[in-house]
Design a protein around this motif. Structure first.
Motif, short mmCIF file in Angstrom:
data_model
loop_
_atom_site.label_atom_id
_atom_site.label_comp_id
_atom_site.label_asym_id
_atom_site.label_seq_id
_atom_site.Cartn_x
_atom_site.Cartn_y
_atom_site.Cartn_z
N LEU A 138 -13.33 -44.91 -23.86
CA LEU A 138 -13.59 -45.01 -25.53
C LEU A 138 -12.73 -44.49 -26.51
O LEU A 138 -12.63 -44.81 -27.69
N GLY A 139 -12.08 -43.30 -26.04
CA GLY A 139 -11.21 -42.87 -26.99
C GLY A 139 -9.94 -43.45 -27.08
O GLY A 139 -9.04 -43.35 -28.05
N ASN A 140 -9.67 -44.77 -26.46
CA ASN A 140 -8.55 -45.51 -26.73
C ASN A 140 -8.70 -46.89 -27.21
O ASN A 140 -7.93 -47.63 -26.78
N VAL A 141 -10.10 -47.08 -27.47
CA VAL A 141 -10.30 -48.30 -28.01
C VAL A 141 -9.62 -48.91 -29.47
O VAL A 141 -9.51 -48.16 -30.21
N PRO A 142 -8.82 -50.01 -29.43
CA PRO A 142 -7.90 -50.19 -30.51
C PRO A 142 -8.55 -50.41 -31.74
O PRO A 142 -9.81 -50.92 -31.59
N PRO A 143 -8.23 -50.18 -33.07
CA PRO A 143 -8.66 -50.64 -34.22
C PRO A 143 -9.24 -52.01 -34.34
O PRO A 143 -10.17 -52.08 -35.20
N GLU A 144 -8.74 -52.89 -33.47
CA GLU A 144 -8.99 -54.37 -33.74
C GLU A 144 -10.60 -54.49 -33.49
O GLU A 144 -11.35 -55.31 -34.10
N ILE A 145 -11.03 -53.75 -32.65
CA ILE A 145 -12.45 -53.66 -32.05
C ILE A 145 -13.38 -53.30 -33.21
O ILE A 145 -13.19 -52.25 -33.57
N THR A 146 -14.32 -54.01 -33.39
CA THR A 146 -15.35 -53.76 -34.36
C THR A 146 -16.60 -53.26 -33.77
O THR A 146 -17.27 -52.73 -34.41
N ARG A 147 -17.09 -53.54 -32.66
CA ARG A 147 -18.28 -53.29 -31.98
C ARG A 147 -17.80 -52.89 -30.28
O ARG A 147 -17.04 -53.57 -29.86
N VAL A 148 -18.55 -51.87 -29.97
CA VAL A 148 -18.14 -51.58 -28.44
C VAL A 148 -19.60 -51.52 -27.69
O VAL A 148 -20.55 -50.85 -28.52
N VAL A 149 -19.83 -52.17 -26.67
CA VAL A 149 -20.85 -52.28 -25.93
C VAL A 149 -20.86 -51.90 -24.67
O VAL A 149 -19.88 -52.47 -23.80
N VAL A 150 -21.27 -50.55 -24.10
CA VAL A 150 -21.24 -50.08 -22.88
C VAL A 150 -22.47 -50.50 -22.33
O VAL A 150 -23.60 -50.21 -22.64
N VAL A 151 -22.34 -51.37 -21.00
CA VAL A 151 -23.59 -51.69 -20.21
C VAL A 151 -23.74 -50.72 -19.27
O VAL A 151 -22.96 -50.46 -18.06
N ASP A 152 -24.82 -49.76 -19.04
CA ASP A 152 -25.22 -49.08 -17.98
C ASP A 152 -25.83 -49.80 -17.08
O ASP A 152 -26.87 -50.04 -16.92
N ASN A 153 -25.27 -49.96 -15.90
CA ASN A 153 -25.36 -50.80 -14.77
C ASN A 153 -25.92 -50.23 -13.65
O ASN A 153 -25.30 -49.93 -12.57
N PRO A 163 -11.35 -60.60 -37.94
CA PRO A 163 -12.53 -61.14 -37.13
C PRO A 163 -13.28 -60.07 -36.48
O PRO A 163 -13.02 -58.99 -36.30
N ASP A 164 -14.75 -60.44 -36.31
CA ASP A 164 -15.54 -59.75 -35.57
C ASP A 164 -15.59 -59.72 -34.30
O ASP A 164 -15.38 -60.74 -33.65
N ILE A 165 -14.97 -58.43 -33.74
CA ILE A 165 -14.47 -58.57 -32.14
C ILE A 165 -15.18 -57.32 -31.40
O ILE A 165 -15.16 -56.27 -31.84
N ALA A 166 -16.06 -57.91 -30.58
CA ALA A 166 -16.90 -56.89 -29.75
C ALA A 166 -16.10 -56.84 -28.28
O ALA A 166 -15.68 -57.72 -27.65
N LEU A 167 -16.26 -55.72 -27.96
CA LEU A 167 -15.87 -55.39 -26.66
C LEU A 167 -16.96 -54.87 -25.75
O LEU A 167 -17.80 -53.90 -26.05
N ILE A 168 -16.99 -55.44 -24.52
CA ILE A 168 -17.95 -55.17 -23.42
C ILE A 168 -17.44 -54.41 -22.24
O ILE A 168 -16.25 -54.76 -21.83
N ILE A 169 -18.16 -53.19 -22.06
CA ILE A 169 -17.48 -52.49 -21.07
C ILE A 169 -18.66 -52.09 -19.80
O ILE A 169 -19.56 -51.45 -20.02
N PRO A 170 -18.67 -52.84 -18.78
CA PRO A 170 -19.55 -52.81 -17.77
C PRO A 170 -19.31 -51.33 -17.07
O PRO A 170 -18.05 -51.02 -16.75
N ALA A 171 -20.50 -50.54 -16.90
CA ALA A 171 -20.04 -49.14 -16.47
C ALA A 171 -21.00 -48.75 -15.47
O ALA A 171 -22.25 -48.93 -15.57
N ARG A 172 -20.94 -48.12 -14.21
CA ARG A 172 -21.76 -47.72 -13.41
C ARG A 172 -21.53 -46.49 -12.80
O ARG A 172 -20.07 -46.41 -12.18
N ASN A 173 -21.72 -45.21 -13.12
CA ASN A 173 -21.29 -43.98 -12.78
C ASN A 173 -19.80 -43.53 -13.24
O ASN A 173 -19.25 -43.12 -12.47
N GLU A 174 -19.84 -43.84 -14.65
CA GLU A 174 -18.36 -43.64 -15.10
C GLU A 174 -18.37 -42.61 -16.15
O GLU A 174 -17.59 -42.59 -16.86
#
Length: 251
Positions: free
Chosen positions: A25-40, A6-17
């Motif tokens: 991000l270096g430990n995102v598992p291979p099951e994740i197909t898309r990574v979205v970082v929200v610069d808050n 399955p297509d699996i997206a990972l959302i990561i809210p981040a403010r000053n991180e």
């Protein structure tokens, strides 16, 4: 021929991180197909670091955990994934535990999986956090008869089920809103223990400050109260004879 994963997206809210994101991000598992970082609304290099690690960067300049999550979801709307996962960007979540939450949803055995945080050291969760989560989960059990054990940030849910929840909270009530609405919608829910660490770098915006803790606590209680009132109104509508109108009172 085995079915495509399955297509699996990972959302990561981040403010000053910017300091903690490389470890996340270096430990995102291979099951994740898309990574979205929200610069808050960051004032550091959060967006640049996320881009360097290959994540899709979405900007949400107005601070707010719910705002960040909603912005991440909006960015996926044109091409939605099958499954959405959420983790924090401060390095406290153990991403090695994420596949264990994904598997039951991907297999169709569960609709909503949550990580129940088990601190690897006592300081990973403050007293304010422990008390707030105990109170909130107790109220959910009182009003909706579902026993949650935590309001942890690590969670996995099918996109179609998330749409049914009609998420709206733009601040600290996002997690409790999702959990209450998941119960109200009858989703198949499971919590699993996951290790929880102190943030790897940077400073807390909520749990380690008195003002942030009070504000978050008030928001969580307000969200629970709002969901209770909405439930009562829906029950009233169901019980009214067909064709009876509900007249709103003065505002």
């Amino acid at each position: 021929m085995s079915p495509a994963p399955p297509d699996i997206a990972l959302i990561i809210p981040a403010r000053n991180e910017e300091l903690s994101l490389p470890g996340v991000l270096g430990n995102v598992p291979p099951e994740i197909t898309r990574v979205v970082v929200v610069d808050n609304g960051s004032t550091d290099g959060t967006a640049q670091v996320a881009a360097l690690w290959g994540a899709q960067v979405v900007g949400e300049p107005v601070p707010g955990y719910g705002r960040a999550c909603l912005a991440g979801l909006a960015s996926l709307g044109r091409n939605p994934p099958a499954i959405v996962a959420f983790v924090d960007g401060d390095g406290s979540d153990d991403l090695a535990s994420l596949p264990g939450l994904i598997a039951p949803v991907a297999a169709g055995e569960r609709d909503f999986m949550l990580g129940r945080r088990v601190p690897v050291e006592r300081a990973a969760l403050s007293f304010q956090q422990r008390f707030g989560h105990w109170l909130a989960t107790g109220l959910i059990r009182l009003f909706w008869r579902h026993r949650y054990r935590d309001l942890g940030p690590m969670r996995v849910i099918r996109w179609t089920d998330l749409e049914r929840l009609a998420m709206a909270d733009r601040a600290f009530g996002w997690t409790v809103e999702m959990q209450v609405r998941a119960v109200k919608q009858g989703l198949r829910i499971e919590e699993r223990d996951v290790p929880y660490h102190r943030r790897s770098a940077g400073t807390s915006k909520i749990s380690r400050t008195i003002g942030g803790t009070v504000k978050a606590g008030n928001t969580i209680l307000w969200v629970i109260g709002r969901e209770v009132v909405q439930g009562l109104r829906q029950k009233q509508r169901r019980e009214l004879p067909s064709g009876t109108a509900i007249v709103a009172g003065p505002h």
